[in-house]
Design a protein around this motif. Structure first.
Motif, PDB file in Angstrom:
ATOM      1  N   LYS A  21      -2.074 -10.838  -8.161  1.00 58.27           N
ATOM      2  CA  LYS A  21      -1.202  -9.802  -7.589  1.00 58.27           C
ATOM      3  C   LYS A  21      -0.960 -10.050  -6.109  1.00 58.27           C
ATOM      4  O   LYS A  21      -1.760 -10.694  -5.437  1.00 58.27           O
ATOM      5  CB  LYS A  21      -1.850  -8.421  -7.757  1.00 58.27           C
ATOM      6  N   ASP A  77       1.859   3.349  -2.862  1.00 58.28           N
ATOM      7  CA  ASP A  77       2.163   1.944  -3.108  1.00 58.28           C
ATOM      8  C   ASP A  77       2.986   1.441  -1.926  1.00 58.28           C
ATOM      9  O   ASP A  77       4.102   1.895  -1.700  1.00 58.28           O
ATOM     10  CB  ASP A  77       2.929   1.799  -4.420  1.00 58.28           C
ATOM     11  N   HIS A 113      -1.718  -1.372  -1.651  1.00 57.89           N
ATOM     12  CA  HIS A 113      -1.868   0.058  -1.904  1.00 57.89           C
ATOM     13  C   HIS A 113      -2.731   0.672  -0.807  1.00 57.89           C
ATOM     14  O   HIS A 113      -3.666   0.046  -0.312  1.00 57.89           O
ATOM     15  CB  HIS A 113      -2.529   0.303  -3.268  1.00 57.89           C
ATOM     16  N   SER A 140       6.273 -11.651   2.124  1.00 61.08           N
ATOM     17  CA  SER A 140       4.977 -11.171   1.649  1.00 61.08           C
ATOM     18  C   SER A 140       4.074 -12.354   1.322  1.00 61.08           C
ATOM     19  O   SER A 140       4.545 -13.435   0.974  1.00 61.08           O
ATOM     20  CB  SER A 140       5.155 -10.301   0.411  1.00 61.08           C
ATOM     21  N   SER A 182       3.858  -1.741  -1.545  1.00 58.44           N
ATOM     22  CA  SER A 182       4.295  -3.087  -1.927  1.00 58.44           C
ATOM     23  C   SER A 182       5.674  -3.388  -1.391  1.00 58.44           C
ATOM     24  O   SER A 182       6.429  -2.516  -0.995  1.00 58.44           O
ATOM     25  CB  SER A 182       4.283  -3.225  -3.447  1.00 58.44           C
ATOM     26  N   TRP A 183       6.002  -4.629  -1.422  1.00 64.56           N
ATOM     27  CA  TRP A 183       7.244  -5.139  -0.895  1.00 64.56           C
ATOM     28  C   TRP A 183       8.421  -4.703  -1.743  1.00 64.56           C
ATOM     29  O   TRP A 183       8.222  -4.318  -2.874  1.00 64.56           O
ATOM     30  CB  TRP A 183       7.124  -6.664  -0.824  1.00 64.56           C
ATOM     31  N   ASP A 213       0.417  -7.068  -4.450  1.00 66.22           N
ATOM     32  CA  ASP A 213       0.805  -5.706  -4.090  1.00 66.22           C
ATOM     33  C   ASP A 213      -0.184  -5.123  -3.081  1.00 66.22           C
ATOM     34  O   ASP A 213      -1.308  -5.586  -2.940  1.00 66.22           O
ATOM     35  CB  ASP A 213       0.921  -4.815  -5.331  1.00 66.22           C
TER      36      ASP A 213
END
Length: 87
Positions: free
Chosen positions: A45, A60, A49, A69, A62-63, A47
């Motif tokens: 992953k 979240d 958080h 990223s 995330s991008w 991501d």
């Protein structure tokens, strides 16, 4: 609670959507917020958080975000300095 030595299940008290169950993620605390990056839940992953300990809320982060990223990864380190996260 490290003083009383008791565990509390926060999943029923928290709002927002937590990250998927995973292993080998990066984890760091900054200004009362906990950050989880990457890890492995069957695939690597990338991501991000945030858990706000005062509000009991997951967000979240995330991008897409500005910049590029980090690639998906697990078994990595993560650090915080001056409110910036380093993977």
């Amino acid at each position: 609670d490290i003083v009383s030595g008791t565990w509390t299940d926060l999943s029923t008290l928290s709002t927002g959507t937590p990250p998927s169950a995973r292993t080998s993620m990066g984890f760091v605390e900054s200004n009362g917020k906990l950050y989880v990056f990457g890890g492995y839940d069957g695939s690597s992953k990338n991501d991000l958080h945030e858990y706000d300990t005062a509000l009991g809320a997951w967000t979240d982060l995330s991008w897409p975000r500005a910049g590029t990223s980090p690639s998906p990864r697990h078994h990595m380190g993560i650090a915080e300095k001056d409110r910036k996260l380093f993977v």
